[in-house]
Design an enzyme around this catalytic site. Sequence first.
Site, short mmCIF file in Angstrom:
data_model
loop_
_atom_site.label_atom_id
_atom_site.label_comp_id
_atom_site.label_asym_id
_atom_site.label_seq_id
_atom_site.Cartn_x
_atom_site.Cartn_y
_atom_site.Cartn_z
N LYS A 55 0.83 -1.21 0.00
CA LYS A 55 0.00 0.00 0.00
C LYS A 55 0.86 1.26 0.00
O LYS A 55 0.56 2.24 -0.69
CB LYS A 55 -0.92 0.02 1.23
CG LYS A 55 -2.02 -1.01 1.18
CD LYS A 55 -2.82 -0.97 2.48
CE LYS A 55 -3.91 -2.02 2.51
NZ LYS A 55 -4.68 -1.99 3.77
N ALA A 72 -1.37 0.53 6.79
CA ALA A 72 -1.53 -0.62 7.69
C ALA A 72 -2.49 -1.62 7.09
O ALA A 72 -3.34 -1.26 6.26
CB ALA A 72 -2.03 -0.15 9.06
N ASP A 73 -2.35 -2.86 7.50
CA ASP A 73 -3.28 -3.90 7.10
C ASP A 73 -3.43 -4.89 8.24
O ASP A 73 -2.43 -5.34 8.81
CB ASP A 73 -2.82 -4.62 5.84
CG ASP A 73 -3.96 -5.39 5.20
OD1 ASP A 73 -4.69 -4.78 4.41
OD2 ASP A 73 -4.13 -6.58 5.54
N THR A 74 -4.67 -5.21 8.58
CA THR A 74 -4.96 -6.14 9.66
C THR A 74 -5.56 -7.41 9.08
O THR A 74 -6.45 -7.35 8.24
CB THR A 74 -5.95 -5.51 10.67
OG1 THR A 74 -5.35 -4.32 11.21
CG2 THR A 74 -6.27 -6.47 11.81
N GLY A 109 0.04 -5.32 10.15
CA GLY A 109 1.29 -4.89 9.55
C GLY A 109 1.23 -3.38 9.34
O GLY A 109 0.17 -2.84 8.99
#
Length: 195
Positions: A55, A72-74, A109
């Site tokens: 991203k 961010a990525d969950t 992340g």
Amino acid sequence: MPSTPRLILASNSPRRRQLLTDLGLRYEIRLQEVAEAYPPHLRRAEVAEYLAAHKAEAYRAGLAPDEVVLTADTIVCLGEDVLNKPTDAADAVRMLTRLQGRHHDVYTGVCLLTGGGQQVVFSDQTRVYFRALSDAEIRHYVEQYQPLDKAGAYGAQDWLGLVGVTRLEGSYFNVMGLPVHRVWEELTKLGFRIT
């Protein structure tokens, strides 16, 4: 980099916005559509870190020298299975049925990318324990709360979290979508200060 960098939040998540606001940080929101696909060989934390860094790449060319973008990525992992955002209500019910009565791991992340090209990527893990939920509880939650924008089809901060989560090992805020303790630590290394 100047002593007061400008923070760019590249996320549409109201939870991430609130957490950064609660930290007392000023930030600007910039949004771009970025595909959330990842190589199939990646596992657990690697997926979250890859997606966050992927991203950030979409913002690299547009960053000013004094800017830092936060992406961010969950993801939710049940064993080695990655449960991302559900595709529809039936998928949300399927995910929650799999999660109930056991534990799973939540990884977020994060990527911090500066206008000067410096990049920091990290992730945090929280283990979440769910009690056994009834079919009626799962259906009620999906129908009333529409959790289609949430990894694993639930938010720890809303109704299902209140009635279903029995224990956490790790950061609660990580489950909400941002491990703010780690984010703050890394931002201070980039020159952010308490104002």
